[in-house]
Every structure is written in C-alpha cells, then in structure tokens.
Design a protein around this motif. Structure first.
Motif, mmCIF file in Angstrom:
data_model
loop_
_atom_site.group_PDB
_atom_site.id
_atom_site.type_symbol
_atom_site.label_atom_id
_atom_site.label_comp_id
_atom_site.label_asym_id
_atom_site.label_seq_id
_atom_site.Cartn_x
_atom_site.Cartn_y
_atom_site.Cartn_z
ATOM 1 N N GLN A 121 3.523 4.731 0.858
ATOM 2 C CA GLN A 121 3.291 4.164 -0.471
ATOM 3 C C GLN A 121 1.794 3.962 -0.694
ATOM 4 O O GLN A 121 1.130 3.330 0.121
ATOM 5 N N PRO A 122 1.247 4.460 -1.801
ATOM 6 C CA PRO A 122 -0.179 4.244 -2.068
ATOM 7 C C PRO A 122 -0.523 2.777 -2.364
ATOM 8 O O PRO A 122 -1.660 2.356 -2.205
ATOM 9 N N SER A 123 0.482 2.013 -2.769
ATOM 10 C CA SER A 123 0.294 0.575 -3.007
ATOM 11 C C SER A 123 1.630 -0.112 -2.717
ATOM 12 O O SER A 123 2.663 0.556 -2.629
ATOM 13 N N PRO A 124 1.634 -1.443 -2.609
ATOM 14 C CA PRO A 124 2.888 -2.144 -2.306
ATOM 15 C C PRO A 124 3.963 -1.996 -3.382
ATOM 16 O O PRO A 124 5.137 -2.199 -3.102
ATOM 17 N N THR A 125 3.582 -1.619 -4.598
ATOM 18 C CA THR A 125 4.557 -1.557 -5.684
ATOM 19 C C THR A 125 4.930 -0.137 -6.108
ATOM 20 O O THR A 125 5.834 0.047 -6.911
ATOM 21 N N SER A 126 4.227 0.892 -5.578
ATOM 22 C CA SER A 126 4.556 2.261 -5.977
ATOM 23 C C SER A 126 5.534 2.917 -5.015
ATOM 24 O O SER A 126 5.625 2.523 -3.871
ATOM 25 N N TYR A 127 6.226 3.897 -5.513
ATOM 26 C CA TYR A 127 7.130 4.669 -4.660
ATOM 27 C C TYR A 127 6.295 5.580 -3.769
ATOM 28 O O TYR A 127 5.249 6.082 -4.184
ATOM 29 N N GLY A 128 6.783 5.802 -2.556
ATOM 30 C CA GLY A 128 6.073 6.649 -1.611
ATOM 31 C C GLY A 128 6.301 8.127 -1.870
ATOM 32 O O GLY A 128 7.194 8.521 -2.616
ATOM 33 N N GLU A 162 -4.098 1.400 4.997
ATOM 34 C CA GLU A 162 -5.483 1.163 4.598
ATOM 35 C C GLU A 162 -5.638 1.169 3.087
ATOM 36 O O GLU A 162 -6.454 0.428 2.543
ATOM 37 N N SER A 163 -4.840 1.997 2.395
ATOM 38 C CA SER A 163 -4.947 2.073 0.931
ATOM 39 C C SER A 163 -4.576 0.757 0.258
ATOM 40 O O SER A 163 -4.918 0.529 -0.892
ATOM 41 N N TRP A 164 -3.868 -0.118 0.981
ATOM 42 C CA TRP A 164 -3.504 -1.423 0.431
ATOM 43 C C TRP A 164 -4.618 -2.442 0.654
ATOM 44 O O TRP A 164 -4.523 -3.578 0.207
ATOM 45 N N GLY A 165 -5.652 -2.078 1.396
ATOM 46 C CA GLY A 165 -6.704 -3.026 1.749
ATOM 47 C C GLY A 165 -6.239 -3.882 2.908
ATOM 48 O O GLY A 165 -5.230 -3.622 3.543
#
Length: 196
Positions: A121-128, A162-165
């Motif tokens: 997932q690129p962020s916690p809320t997006s689909y992978g 890492e993309s989530w920080g």
C-alpha cells in the motif's frame, strides 16, 4: 565521516558491513552497529530481521550478519521466494505473525490475510498493488486490499513501509528494546535471589 554514529542507537561508532545492501563501514554515510542489527533480529520470533536500509532479511549466525537466501516454493503464497522458516518466504512468515484484516476493493468485505498486504500500500488508506484471493466476496477472485484502520496501529514499527514515513519511530522502537534488554542484563548481574 569521523563524526558518524549508528543511525539507530545514535551512540556507537563501530559499524558493521551489511551483506544485503552493500553498505560498508568505509563508504556509506548511513551506518549501523552490530548490536542494533542484532537487536532487530532478536525482536522477531524467528530471529530474522529486515535491514533498516534495503529491507532484505538478515540473521545473526556465529557473530556475523548474514542474508537469508534459501529459495523454494513458499507453502503460503505458493510462489518461488527465499524461504526463511517454516517453509515460508520472508513476507508470508511476517504475515503469519501479523495476520491483519483487510478490505477487498471489489466487494468491500473483510478478510484476514496471512501475508503482509500492507507492504504493497502506498499509504495506510490506499489499496495496494499486489493481489490476493478473495474468499468472502462473490466471484471476486484475486483483488487488491487495504488494511483496516483499526489494524494499522498494530503493524510493528520496523515493518511500516517507508512510503508511510515514520522511520524514526522504527529506530526509536529498537532503542527502547535495546535499553530494556540492557536493564534486564544489569538486573541479572547485580540482582540477588531470596530463597524461602
């Protein structure tokens, strides 16, 4: 480079050569000490940890940092990968320890998956981007997933993408684990036992 310290403990100036990403104590400005890498492996039930830099899986054997490189068919995802333990690849082993709930992008139903789908997932809320079989929907087959918000906080700090920080939070969790370990060792050495 004389003033470099370990990027994790921010203390040690004795660095380890990493077998995975090629970071050597002579060339890289991001360094890690043996004790911090060993701590990362000790935080895992199977004594296998992800390199903080390249995320490849490493272990400690005979006081050396080594790669996990045995390949084969994973008995969970059924793909050819490096097999780490219990017949599973590194990601399926991680996912079996942290089998979270995910939402299907087609039927919106919830399914527990023994694979770390959050890593895609690129962020916690997006689909992978990766797919997994949907067993709860009607004819969804292989779909995309996203971790449920309630489970995001349960992801171990050293496995947050890492993309989530949040790399500093991962380093801090290793520092806390090392400090707790040191305190237990000191209590064991200087403690006393009362026999009744």
């Amino acid at each position: 480079m004389d003033d470099l310290t370990c990027a994790i403990c921010l203390d040690s100036t004795t660095f380890v050569d990493m077998p995975c990403c090629g970071a050597t104590s002579k060339s890289s400005t991001v360094q890690f000490c043996f004790e911090c890498i060993e701590t990362i492996t000790q935080m895992d039930a199977f004594k296998v940890g992800a390199c903080p830099r390249c995320r490849k899986f490493v272990a400690v054997e005979s006081e050396k940092i080594v790669l996990r490189e045995r390949t084969g068919k994973c008995n969970c995802c059924m793909q050819q990968h490096v097999i780490v333990a219990r017949g599973r690849c590194q990601k399926c082993l991680l996912g079996s320890n942290y089998a979270f709930r995910y939402q299907c992008d087609k039927c919106n139903r919830i399914q527990r998956i023994p694979h770390p789908m959050w890593l895609y997932q690129p962020s916690p809320t997006s689909y992978g981007g990766a797919t997994w079989a949907c067993h709860v929907g009607q004819r969804c087959e292989y779909t995309h997933w996203r971790i449920l918000p309630d489970d995001v906080g349960r992801i171990p700090a050293n496995h947050v993408p890492e993309s989530w920080g949040g790399q500093e939070e991962m380093f801090e969790s290793v520092r806390i684990f090392r400090n707790q370990q040191r305190m237990r060792e000191e209590e064991g050495e200087g403690g006393f036992c009362v026999v009744s």
